[in-house]
Design a protein around this motif. Structure first.
Motif, PDB file in Angstrom:
ATOM      1  N   ASN A 187      -2.208  16.172 -14.405  1.00 52.50           N
ATOM      2  CA  ASN A 187      -3.077  14.996 -14.370  1.00 52.50           C
ATOM      3  C   ASN A 187      -4.038  15.015 -13.185  1.00 52.50           C
ATOM      4  OD1 ASN A 187      -2.115  12.823 -16.561  1.00 52.50           O
ATOM      5  ND2 ASN A 187      -0.328  13.960 -15.826  1.00 52.50           N
ATOM      6  N   ARG A 188      -4.098  16.151 -12.483  1.00 48.46           N
ATOM      7  CA  ARG A 188      -5.031  16.352 -11.373  1.00 48.46           C
ATOM      8  C   ARG A 188      -4.914  15.255 -10.319  1.00 48.46           C
ATOM      9  NH1 ARG A 188     -10.558  18.462 -14.497  1.00 48.46           N
ATOM     10  NH2 ARG A 188      -9.561  20.214 -15.569  1.00 48.46           N
ATOM     11  N   ILE A 189      -3.675  14.937  -9.957  1.00 51.84           N
ATOM     12  CA  ILE A 189      -3.417  13.948  -8.919  1.00 51.84           C
ATOM     13  C   ILE A 189      -3.175  14.702  -7.612  1.00 51.84           C
ATOM     14  CG2 ILE A 189      -1.931  12.050  -8.182  1.00 51.84           C
ATOM     15  CD1 ILE A 189      -1.175  11.676 -11.143  1.00 51.84           C
ATOM     16  N   PRO A 190      -4.068  14.613  -6.632  1.00 52.19           N
ATOM     17  CA  PRO A 190      -3.930  15.407  -5.398  1.00 52.19           C
ATOM     18  C   PRO A 190      -2.801  14.894  -4.524  1.00 52.19           C
ATOM     19  CG  PRO A 190      -5.785  13.912  -5.223  1.00 52.19           C
ATOM     20  CD  PRO A 190      -5.281  13.780  -6.633  1.00 52.19           C
ATOM     21  N   GLN A 248      -1.092   8.345  -0.152  1.00 54.94           N
ATOM     22  CA  GLN A 248       0.104   9.143   0.123  1.00 54.94           C
ATOM     23  C   GLN A 248       0.297   9.375   1.617  1.00 54.94           C
ATOM     24  OE1 GLN A 248       0.031  13.173  -1.187  1.00 54.94           O
ATOM     25  NE2 GLN A 248       2.078  13.598  -0.399  1.00 54.94           N
ATOM     26  N   THR A 249      -0.794   9.643   2.336  1.00 56.70           N
ATOM     27  CA  THR A 249      -0.697   9.911   3.771  1.00 56.70           C
ATOM     28  C   THR A 249      -0.156   8.696   4.518  1.00 56.70           C
ATOM     29  OG1 THR A 249      -2.535  11.497   3.675  1.00 56.70           O
ATOM     30  CG2 THR A 249      -1.991  10.572   5.828  1.00 56.70           C
ATOM     31  N   LEU A 250      -0.675   7.514   4.216  1.00 55.72           N
ATOM     32  CA  LEU A 250      -0.182   6.291   4.846  1.00 55.72           C
ATOM     33  C   LEU A 250       1.290   6.069   4.530  1.00 55.72           C
ATOM     34  CD1 LEU A 250      -3.231   3.936   4.190  1.00 55.72           C
ATOM     35  CD2 LEU A 250      -2.475   4.783   6.422  1.00 55.72           C
ATOM     36  N   PHE A 251       1.652   6.276   3.263  1.00 55.27           N
ATOM     37  CA  PHE A 251       3.038   6.082   2.841  1.00 55.27           C
ATOM     38  C   PHE A 251       3.964   7.084   3.525  1.00 55.27           C
ATOM     39  CE2 PHE A 251       6.526   6.584  -0.331  1.00 55.27           C
ATOM     40  CZ  PHE A 251       6.978   5.275  -0.315  1.00 55.27           C
ATOM     41  N   LYS A 252       3.495   8.321   3.646  1.00 54.49           N
ATOM     42  CA  LYS A 252       4.313   9.366   4.256  1.00 54.49           C
ATOM     43  C   LYS A 252       4.516   9.105   5.748  1.00 54.49           C
ATOM     44  CE  LYS A 252       4.830  14.388   4.035  1.00 54.49           C
ATOM     45  NZ  LYS A 252       4.250  15.633   3.470  1.00 54.49           N
ATOM     46  N   ILE A 253       3.488   8.668   6.448  1.00 52.38           N
ATOM     47  CA  ILE A 253       3.617   8.342   7.868  1.00 52.38           C
ATOM     48  C   ILE A 253       4.645   7.234   8.062  1.00 52.38           C
ATOM     49  CG2 ILE A 253       2.424   7.256   9.819  1.00 52.38           C
ATOM     50  CD1 ILE A 253      -0.088   8.774   8.959  1.00 52.38           C
ATOM     51  N   LYS A 254       4.552   6.204   7.221  1.00 49.59           N
ATOM     52  CA  LYS A 254       5.472   5.079   7.353  1.00 49.59           C
ATOM     53  C   LYS A 254       6.913   5.487   7.061  1.00 49.59           C
ATOM     54  CE  LYS A 254       6.771   2.502   4.277  1.00 49.59           C
ATOM     55  NZ  LYS A 254       7.045   1.632   3.134  1.00 49.59           N
TER      56      LYS A 254
END
Length: 303
Positions: free
Chosen positions: A75-78, A206-212
């Protein structure tokens, strides 16, 4: 389970072999339909119908990280690598919620206008509902009354954003512009700093979620006037300045400062969406009271 989730579940489970699919069907139904399921389509429907929710399906052992990553690729989700199964599930959930809400409602915040009445509609965290501010004439930049309105918008946006950031799922993609940008600065007490810049709604979310999640952080914004303010530039962009404390469980481990640039989307009834944002995460011991916008060069320069 709505059509968007059902369609996604079917696409993911269709990658399973017959033996794996029948085994999952028996587990979900307790073997009660063992002689009645005659096709893969019937097996998929039974799994969807008799599972408590779609997340419980994604968390099944037979639904591997590789299987879920294949769905993202198709689904081309980066995504940003490396990535865990739980993080992939969070991204898939965010992707489905974005597609669902894009069809059923406007995005983040509706246009801000100046009058004597200001109304905030219900902010429902589970569905990521909008903060809607309704007023009658457009803000004039630099006027005192308009300045009060943009500060009200900044406050409501800040409350909404950090509620979403502190939740158990990534922020939905449709709250960001397609060409949006995030810059994160990690600042240590000894002066060392690490910078990360990412682009695009999916990767930013994703980056914000991963940091948290990686640091188990809780963002506690200072919602007083010295901790949240708004500005309107001549081109119609709204700058939101926010700061607050960072917590791990009950311990304060530092402070943060963040600046957002919001732009209206003319194709979504002039609603506000995040164009760019820069976030400072500052590790700090013995924090004495809530931080102020004037304490940081990131936010002080815009005041």
């Amino acid at each position: 389970m709505d059509n968007e989730h059902s369609s996604g579940i079917k696409q993911i489970l269709s990658q399973l072999g017959d033996e794996e699919l029948w085994g999952l069907t028996r587990t979900v139904t307790g073997g009660l339909l063992q002689d009645k399921i005659q096709s893969r389509e019937e097996a998929l429907l039974a799994i969807i119908n008799y599972s408590p929710d779609f997340k419980s399906i994604l968390k099944r052992k037979v639904v591997t990280r590789e299987l879920l990553f294949s769905y993202l690729h198709q689904n081309r989700i980066p995504v940003v690598m490396p990535i865990s199964k739980d993080e992939i599930i969070g991204i898939i959930c965010s992707h489905w919620n974005s597609k669902k809400t894009a069809q059923s409602r406007p995005a983040t915040i509706q246009s801000v206008y100046h009058s004597s009445t200001v109304q905030q509609l219900q902010n429902d965290q589970s569905t990521q509902n909008d903060v809607i501010v309704q007023q009658s004439t457009q803000i004039q930049n630099g006027q005192q009354s308009g300045q009060l309105d943009v500060n009200f918008l900044a406050l409501k946006f800040t409350e909404w954003f950090y509620t979403m950031l502190n939740s158990t799922e990534p922020i939905a993609h449709d709250h960001f512009w397609n060409d949006s940008k995030l810059k994160v600065n990690l600042l240590s007490p000894n002066g060392d700093s690490t910078e990360e810049i990412v682009y695009g709604p999916a990767v930013i979310s994703q980056t914000l979620f991963k940091i948290k999640t990686e640091h188990n952080l809780y963002f506690n914004p200072n919602c007083l006037n010295d901790g949240v303010q708004g500005r309107v530039d001549p081109h119609g962009l709204v700058a939101v300045l926010a700061c607050g404390t960072l917590h791990v469980n009950s311990v304060c481990v530092g402070v943060f400062e963040q600046v957002f640039m919001l732009a209206r989307d003319p194709f979504l009834e002039n609603n506000w969406k995040i164009k760019t944002t820069e976030l400072n995460l500052r590790s700090k011991e013995n924090v004495q009271g809530p931080p102020k916008l004037c304490d940081s060069s990131l936010t002080n320069a815009l005041m």
